[in-house]
Scaffold this motif. Structure first.
Motif, short mmCIF file in Angstrom:
data_model
loop_
_atom_site.label_atom_id
_atom_site.label_comp_id
_atom_site.label_asym_id
_atom_site.label_seq_id
_atom_site.Cartn_x
_atom_site.Cartn_y
_atom_site.Cartn_z
N GLU A 187 -5.43 -4.96 -5.41
CA GLU A 187 -5.67 -3.55 -5.11
C GLU A 187 -7.17 -3.26 -5.15
O GLU A 187 -7.85 -3.57 -6.13
CB GLU A 187 -4.94 -2.68 -6.12
N LEU A 188 -7.67 -2.65 -4.08
CA LEU A 188 -9.08 -2.28 -3.99
C LEU A 188 -9.18 -0.80 -3.63
O LEU A 188 -8.68 -0.36 -2.60
CB LEU A 188 -9.79 -3.11 -2.91
N ARG A 189 -9.85 -0.05 -4.50
CA ARG A 189 -10.10 1.38 -4.24
C ARG A 189 -11.60 1.58 -4.18
O ARG A 189 -12.29 1.45 -5.18
CB ARG A 189 -9.44 2.25 -5.32
N ILE A 190 -12.07 1.91 -2.98
CA ILE A 190 -13.50 1.97 -2.73
C ILE A 190 -13.86 3.24 -1.97
O ILE A 190 -14.83 3.30 -1.22
CB ILE A 190 -13.93 0.69 -1.97
N HIS A 191 -13.04 4.28 -2.15
CA HIS A 191 -13.27 5.52 -1.43
C HIS A 191 -14.45 6.29 -2.01
O HIS A 191 -14.92 6.04 -3.11
CB HIS A 191 -12.00 6.40 -1.42
N LEU A 206 -8.39 -13.19 0.88
CA LEU A 206 -7.67 -12.27 0.00
C LEU A 206 -6.19 -12.23 0.39
O LEU A 206 -5.69 -11.23 0.90
CB LEU A 206 -8.30 -10.88 0.05
N ARG A 207 -5.52 -13.29 0.13
CA ARG A 207 -4.12 -13.42 0.56
C ARG A 207 -3.15 -12.60 -0.30
O ARG A 207 -2.00 -12.40 0.10
CB ARG A 207 -3.72 -14.89 0.54
N ASN A 208 -3.60 -12.17 -1.46
CA ASN A 208 -2.72 -11.38 -2.34
C ASN A 208 -2.92 -9.88 -2.19
O ASN A 208 -2.22 -9.10 -2.83
CB ASN A 208 -2.98 -11.77 -3.81
N MET A 209 -3.88 -9.47 -1.36
CA MET A 209 -4.21 -8.05 -1.26
C MET A 209 -3.01 -7.24 -0.76
O MET A 209 -2.38 -7.58 0.25
CB MET A 209 -5.39 -7.86 -0.32
N ASN A 210 -2.73 -6.15 -1.47
CA ASN A 210 -1.59 -5.30 -1.14
C ASN A 210 -1.99 -3.89 -0.76
O ASN A 210 -1.35 -3.25 0.07
CB ASN A 210 -0.64 -5.25 -2.34
N CYS A 211 -3.09 -3.38 -1.35
CA CYS A 211 -3.46 -1.97 -1.19
C CYS A 211 -4.96 -1.83 -1.08
O CYS A 211 -5.71 -2.39 -1.88
CB CYS A 211 -2.94 -1.17 -2.39
N ILE A 212 -5.42 -1.08 -0.06
CA ILE A 212 -6.83 -0.75 0.09
C ILE A 212 -6.95 0.75 0.33
O ILE A 212 -6.33 1.30 1.24
CB ILE A 212 -7.50 -1.52 1.25
N GLU A 213 -7.74 1.41 -0.50
CA GLU A 213 -8.06 2.83 -0.35
C GLU A 213 -9.55 2.92 -0.05
O GLU A 213 -10.39 2.60 -0.89
CB GLU A 213 -7.70 3.57 -1.64
N MET A 214 -9.90 3.32 1.19
CA MET A 214 -11.31 3.35 1.59
C MET A 214 -11.66 4.66 2.29
O MET A 214 -12.55 4.71 3.12
CB MET A 214 -11.65 2.14 2.46
N ASN A 235 0.18 -3.78 2.42
CA ASN A 235 1.30 -2.86 2.43
C ASN A 235 0.81 -1.42 2.61
O ASN A 235 1.46 -0.62 3.28
CB ASN A 235 2.08 -2.98 1.12
N TYR A 236 -0.36 -1.09 2.02
CA TYR A 236 -0.87 0.29 1.98
C TYR A 236 -2.33 0.30 2.40
O TYR A 236 -3.14 -0.46 1.89
CB TYR A 236 -0.72 0.84 0.56
N LEU A 237 -2.67 1.20 3.33
CA LEU A 237 -4.05 1.38 3.77
C LEU A 237 -4.31 2.86 3.99
O LEU A 237 -3.56 3.54 4.69
CB LEU A 237 -4.33 0.61 5.06
N ARG A 238 -5.39 3.35 3.38
CA ARG A 238 -5.77 4.75 3.60
C ARG A 238 -7.23 4.82 3.99
O ARG A 238 -8.11 4.31 3.30
CB ARG A 238 -5.54 5.57 2.34
N ASN A 256 3.15 -0.99 5.62
CA ASN A 256 4.27 -0.08 5.42
C ASN A 256 3.81 1.37 5.35
O ASN A 256 4.57 2.28 5.70
CB ASN A 256 5.03 -0.42 4.14
N GLU A 257 2.58 1.58 4.86
CA GLU A 257 2.02 2.93 4.79
C GLU A 257 0.61 2.92 5.39
O GLU A 257 -0.22 2.10 5.04
CB GLU A 257 1.93 3.41 3.34
N LEU A 258 0.40 3.89 6.30
CA LEU A 258 -0.92 4.07 6.91
C LEU A 258 -1.27 5.55 6.85
O LEU A 258 -0.55 6.40 7.37
CB LEU A 258 -0.90 3.59 8.37
#
Length: 392
Positions: A187-191, A206-214, A235-238, A256-258
């Protein structure tokens, strides 16, 4: 001379018992949801990444000055000055200044126990992450750097963090995505930074990355290089509150979520959603969408929730009746003037697999009294439909 009662107060503060963390969430991490639970915090192996022998808690005497350390959690957030109101004997006011730590932590503290799994450094004045700042922290699971002044990160700063899964570095001064992110990252949150470009290869490995919030970065469509997300199985990108004028190309097909809310998107064209057949939640609220090309939504067979509120749509998008799993549609605060009897439900019965449990149409210039009851024949309950409250 100091008043006796004030000296007594300061003496009481100096003899106060040290902070004891009774619950894992005695402090907050971000303005968004934090995904770690109590088992993860204590070092339990919930994902197969942490060592099984890390379950047994240890108590290290190492704890940076001004920080709170307990059960592998090192909390060094909000290290600064605390001001509180007080009353003098004559009734006038004064400010009591209590030093609770260094005057704004300027760098990553030393003497952090090597068995630390969560390091909280948010709300400080850290401006740079240096090469050896995290040396020896090979068990670190979560790193919280929210709300600092970080503008520079050494290319090898994260190299020791071989088990890091959650990196929260939002609300800083970054102009680029940090290089050489740990391959274990989930999980990476860089917003809320100053990032304008997502180059190709920045997420490689980064094969395990599931969520990025940018979100909250001044990203334009041209800022995404072709292949920027290659290899990711997100799975999740914002990417909200940016400067997007359209849906970015080449996002991960696994999404799954955009969420692309609060941008400047004006239209959805036929090929925009072609590769995102696994989406179950699509957020496009607070844009400038006037047109959704016929057939665009047909590429989303698993969609369950669609946010199109606060746009400039003049009619209900076509294709909604064909989305058999769609349950929630937000269309409020648009320019919709008419709702047809077949805009939401398919013709006939037994075709739609999931009934709607939420349709919002309020704040539209549609005469709701003219809408036929059969329009909502595939809705679970009449309370699930929101009409009215339109003001010119």
């Amino acid at each position: 001379m100091w008043p006796l009662w004030l000296l007594a107060s300061l003496l009481a503060l100096s003899q106060a018992l040290p902070f004891e963390q009774r619950g894992f969430w005695d402090f907050t991490l971000d303005d968004g949801p934090f995904m770690m639970n109590d088992e993860e915090a204590s070092g339990a192996d919930t994902s197969g990444v942490l060592d099984p022998d890390s379950v047994t808690p240890t108590y290290s005497a190492m704890c940076p000055f001004g920080c709170h350390c307990h059960l592998r959690v090192v909390q060094c957030s909000d290290l600064g000055l605390s001001l509180s109101d007080g009353d003098r004997l004559d009734g006038s006011k004064f400010m009591l200044l209590v030093v609770v730590g260094p005057l704004g932590l300027k760098s990553v503290p030393k003497e952090i126990s090597p068995d630390t799994t969560l390091l909280d450094l948010q709300n400080n004045d850290i401006s740079e992450l240096r090469k050896d700042d995290f040396k020896g922290l090979q068990h670190l699971y979560a790193l919280v750097l929210v709300n600092n002044k970080i503008s520079k990160i050494h290319e090898k700063a994260f190299s020791p963090l071989r088990k890091l899964q959650k990196l929260y570095i939002s609300k800083n001064h970054l102009v680029e995505i940090p290089p050489n992110l740990p391959s274990s990252l989930v999980e990476l949150r860089i917003h809320d930074n100053r990032i304008r470009k997502v180059p190709k290869g920045v997420f490689s490995g980064l094969r395990n990355m599931n969520c990025i919030e940018m979100g909250g970065n001044p990203l334009e469509n041209s800022g995404f290089e072709p292949g920027a997300f290659d290899g990711l199985k997100l799975n999740y990108l914002r990417i909200s509150e940016a400067k997007l004028t359209g849906i970015p190309k080449d996002l991960p097909e696994t999404l799954n979520e955009l969420h692309l809310d609060h941008n400047k998107i004006q239209a959805i064209e036929l090929e925009d959603l072609l590769r995102y057949s696994k989406l179950y939640r699509l957020g496009l609220g607070h844009n400038q969408i006037r047109m959704i090309e016929n057939g665009s939504l047909s590429f989303l067979p698993t969609l369950r929730e669609l946010h199109l509120d606060n746009n400039k749509l003049a009619r209900v998008p076509s294709g909604l009746p064909d989305l058999k799993l769609l349950q929630v549609v937000y269309l409020h605060s648009n320019n919709i003037t008419k709702v047809g009897v077949n805009d939401f439900c398919p013709v006939g019965f037994g075709v739609k697999r999931a009934y709607y449990n939420g349709i919002s149409l309020f704040n539209n210039p549609v005469p709701y009294w003219e809408v036929q009851p059969a329009t909502f024949r595939c809705v679970t309950d009449r309370l699930a439909i929101q009409f009215g409250n339109y003001k010119k």
